[in-house]
Design a protein around this motif. Structure first.
Motif, short mmCIF file in Angstrom:
data_model
loop_
_atom_site.label_atom_id
_atom_site.label_comp_id
_atom_site.label_asym_id
_atom_site.label_seq_id
_atom_site.Cartn_x
_atom_site.Cartn_y
_atom_site.Cartn_z
N MET A 2 0.86 -1.03 0.27
CA MET A 2 0.16 0.03 0.02
C MET A 2 0.81 1.23 -0.17
O MET A 2 1.75 1.36 0.69
CB MET A 2 -0.83 0.00 1.13
N SER A 230 -7.75 6.33 -0.78
CA SER A 230 -7.57 5.16 -1.34
C SER A 230 -8.69 4.28 -1.04
O SER A 230 -9.42 4.28 0.01
CB SER A 230 -6.15 4.44 -1.06
N ASP A 232 -8.29 1.11 -0.53
CA ASP A 232 -7.88 0.11 0.35
C ASP A 232 -7.95 0.70 1.91
O ASP A 232 -7.84 -0.20 2.66
CB ASP A 232 -6.38 0.09 0.09
#
Length: 287
Positions: A2, A230, A232
């Motif tokens: 990430m 993001s 994520d």
């Protein structure tokens, strides 16, 4: 792997800078976080060969105290996190006075290292200079936070999360009544039949209604923040805080569990002045 959060935010413009070219940053700090901030400052201080005492005294000046002892005493007496306004220009000025090292030399390697040490120490990402909020939204936020400062509103909170079945979808669809509060100085006596939380929320939501700023506008702004992060990253809620600005609570990343996207210049001073004026008013219950 990430990417860091700051790498995933598109830069579309710079916020207004002042205090010798630096952005003032408002957030809360606790006694325990002070230790982390000091550790971060020492990390940079070793590279610059700066004494620990000089760094801590410079930091105290940067958040509005004459000495480190005064800052620590204030934190201890409050026994709670304290809202401070970090001024990086003041930090460099005081550090230069104490160490004898010219400003330019202190800033040579990384000009914003005190800001990084501070924000990482308190666990808050400062994303204002890379905010994706539109110009129209920033104008609305200026108006909203000015109203909050003068009318005594403490916060509005929009709760929600990005749905797992639709990761590209917007993550807020409604504003829940009651997710708001007034500041203590603006709370009148509470009737016996009302509970404290309902009373303070009702007053805060009345202030929003009177200002012609709708719940729908809060949700529009909450949704707009969606694009700054993001897919994520797990997002929890958006908070419109009278003193700390617009921020998002999210999963921890690089030691930070929330990110600030907007702060109105001079907001903290306006909040303090409004609270002081409100306390000075004679009580309606006075004999």
């Amino acid at each position: 792997m990430m990417q860091p959060l700051w790498m995933r935010v598109s830069v579309i413009g710079k916020v207004k800078r002042f205090s010798k070219g630096y952005v003032m940053f408002v957030t809360s700090i606790s006694s325990s976080q002070m230790k982390t901030v000091k550790s971060n400052l020492l990390h940079f201080g070793r590279e610059l060969n700066i004494k620990s005492s000089h760094l801590t005294e410079a930091f105290a000046r940067s958040v509005g105290f004459n000495t480190q002892a005064a800052l620590l005493d204030d934190l201890q007496q409050a026994n709670a996190p304290k809202v401070v306004e970090f001024d990086q220009g003041q930090f460099f000025e005081r550090l230069s006075e104490l160490s004898g090292v010219p400003d330019a030399m202190l800033k040579t390697s990384q000009p914003h290292w005190p800001e990084t040490a501070f924000t990482r120490g308190v666990g808050v990402n400062d994303l204002r200079s890379s905010s994706q909020l539109s110009g129209r939204t920033k104008e609305r936020l200026e108006r909203l936070f000015e109203m909050m400062a003068t009318k005594g509103v403490g916060f509005y909170r929009a709760k929600g999360s990005r749905p797992a079945y639709d990761p590209d979808g917007l993550w807020f669809g409604s504003y829940r009544s009651g997710a708001s509060a007034m500041r203590r100085a603006f709370l009148p006596p509470i009737p016996d039949m009302w509970d404290t939380r309902s009373w303070t929320s009702l007053l805060a939501e009345d202030a929003l209604y009177d200002s012609k700023f709708t719940y729908h506008e809060l949700i529009e702004i909450a949704c707009e923040t969606h694009d700054a992060f993001s897919k994520d990253l797990e997002l929890y809620d958006v908070v419109f805080s009278a003193v700390e600005g617009l921020y998002v609570n999210h999963d921890e990343i690089e030691g930070c569990a929330r990110s600030v996207l907007f702060q109105r210049e001079g907001q903290l001073s306006d909040v303090k002045a409004s609270d002081r004026d409100q306390r000075a008013k004679p009580s309606v219950n006075a004999a």
